[in-house]
Design a protein around this motif. Structure first.
Motif, mmCIF file in Angstrom:
data_model
loop_
_atom_site.group_PDB
_atom_site.id
_atom_site.type_symbol
_atom_site.label_atom_id
_atom_site.label_comp_id
_atom_site.label_asym_id
_atom_site.label_seq_id
_atom_site.Cartn_x
_atom_site.Cartn_y
_atom_site.Cartn_z
ATOM 1 N N PRO A 143 0.524 -1.494 -0.287
ATOM 2 C CA PRO A 143 -0.329 0.129 0.148
ATOM 3 C C PRO A 143 1.096 1.630 -0.092
ATOM 4 O O PRO A 143 0.485 2.609 -0.536
ATOM 5 N N ALA A 144 1.928 1.223 0.674
ATOM 6 C CA ALA A 144 2.611 2.391 0.703
ATOM 7 C C ALA A 144 3.629 2.641 -0.864
ATOM 8 O O ALA A 144 3.898 3.888 -1.421
ATOM 9 N N ILE A 145 4.079 1.700 -1.735
ATOM 10 C CA ILE A 145 4.459 1.762 -2.200
ATOM 11 C C ILE A 145 3.253 2.467 -3.469
ATOM 12 O O ILE A 145 3.819 3.138 -4.552
ATOM 13 N N ALA A 146 1.667 1.502 -3.698
ATOM 14 C CA ALA A 146 1.437 2.559 -4.097
ATOM 15 C C ALA A 146 0.362 3.598 -4.085
ATOM 16 O O ALA A 146 0.280 4.405 -5.140
ATOM 17 N N LEU A 147 1.089 4.051 -3.228
ATOM 18 C CA LEU A 147 0.203 5.634 -2.271
ATOM 19 C C LEU A 147 1.712 5.926 -3.016
ATOM 20 O O LEU A 147 1.585 7.572 -3.571
ATOM 21 N N GLY A 148 3.115 6.230 -2.723
ATOM 22 C CA GLY A 148 3.332 7.464 -3.521
ATOM 23 C C GLY A 148 4.957 6.866 -4.614
ATOM 24 O O GLY A 148 5.796 8.125 -4.457
ATOM 25 N N PHE A 149 5.014 5.767 -5.326
ATOM 26 C CA PHE A 149 4.494 5.692 -6.152
ATOM 27 C C PHE A 149 4.080 4.873 -7.707
ATOM 28 O O PHE A 149 4.160 4.552 -8.194
ATOM 29 N N ALA A 150 3.154 5.162 -7.918
ATOM 30 C CA ALA A 150 1.781 4.540 -8.776
ATOM 31 C C ALA A 150 1.991 5.589 -10.602
ATOM 32 O O ALA A 150 1.768 5.040 -10.153
ATOM 33 N N GLN A 151 2.519 6.633 -10.358
ATOM 34 C CA GLN A 151 3.157 6.815 -11.599
ATOM 35 C C GLN A 151 3.831 5.906 -12.457
ATOM 36 O O GLN A 151 4.125 5.206 -13.280
ATOM 37 N N ALA A 154 2.385 2.761 -12.635
ATOM 38 C CA ALA A 154 1.643 2.633 -14.010
ATOM 39 C C ALA A 154 2.608 2.708 -15.300
ATOM 40 O O ALA A 154 2.180 1.464 -16.301
ATOM 41 N N ARG A 155 3.444 3.250 -15.369
ATOM 42 C CA ARG A 155 4.725 3.247 -16.298
ATOM 43 C C ARG A 155 5.028 1.784 -16.341
ATOM 44 O O ARG A 155 5.008 1.311 -17.594
#
Length: 175
Positions: A143-151, A154-155
């Motif tokens: 969850p922390a990675i998804a919040l802090g590195f979403a873009q 996605a890339r």
């Protein structure tokens, strides 16, 4: 705890070398009994590798200080985006943690840190502290990675999809 100086006078607040060596033995035995991988660079210092499912490895320091045992584990780099949201998510977890809590360093990288009194250091407490560190790192990593590195995520997904599509197309043209 006190240390005796060469003149024989105790210095309040400092752990003696005998006490440090005793704690070193307690921690070594606990880590060996738990069958954990660790490095032991010096008396009272241990770098323990905690294996996880989501966060594959959490490198955790155990360091005997004058009054406390320091626990410090790297969790993740400073978020590239949604910094406040990422920090807020982890800060909200601190209310339910034991022994360690989420913290940041001066550049924004995230750690699990804690201190316990030296009088509390025994095999059961080492097991509990390392278990909590592993659990908090593993449960909160995705969850922390998804919040802090979403873009960035996605890339990466788009790149993987493109590579897979190109590989499928290449296989079809070869047939």
């Amino acid at each position: 705890m006190t240390t005796t100086t060469s003149a024989g006078a105790g210095v309040a607040g400092r752990i003696s070398e005998t006490e440090r060596a005793f704690l070193d033995e307690v921690i070594t035995k606990a880590l060996d009994d738990l069958e954990l991988t660790y490095e032991h660079p010096g008396t009272g210092s241990f770098l323990v590798t905690l294996e996880g499912e989501h966060k594959l490895r959490t490198m955790t320091w155990l360091v005997v200080q004058d009054h406390t045992l320091l626990i410090e584990a790297f969790f993740m780099r400073k978020p590239a985006e949604n910094v406040a949201g990422t920090y807020g998510f982890l800060l909200s977890r601190n209310a339910k943690t034991y022994g360690v809590h989420f913290s940041i360093d001066r550049i924004g990288d995230i750690f699990l840190t804690g201190q316990v009194p030296l009088t509390a250091v025994n095999a059961d407490e080492i097991d509990r502290l390392l278990g909590c560190t592993r659990t908090y790192a593993d449960e909160n990593f995705d969850p922390a990675i998804a919040l802090g590195f979403a873009q960035a995520i996605a890339r990466e997904k788009a790149w993987r999809a493109k590579v897979a599509a190109e590989a499928r197309a290449a296989r079809l043209t070869q047939q």
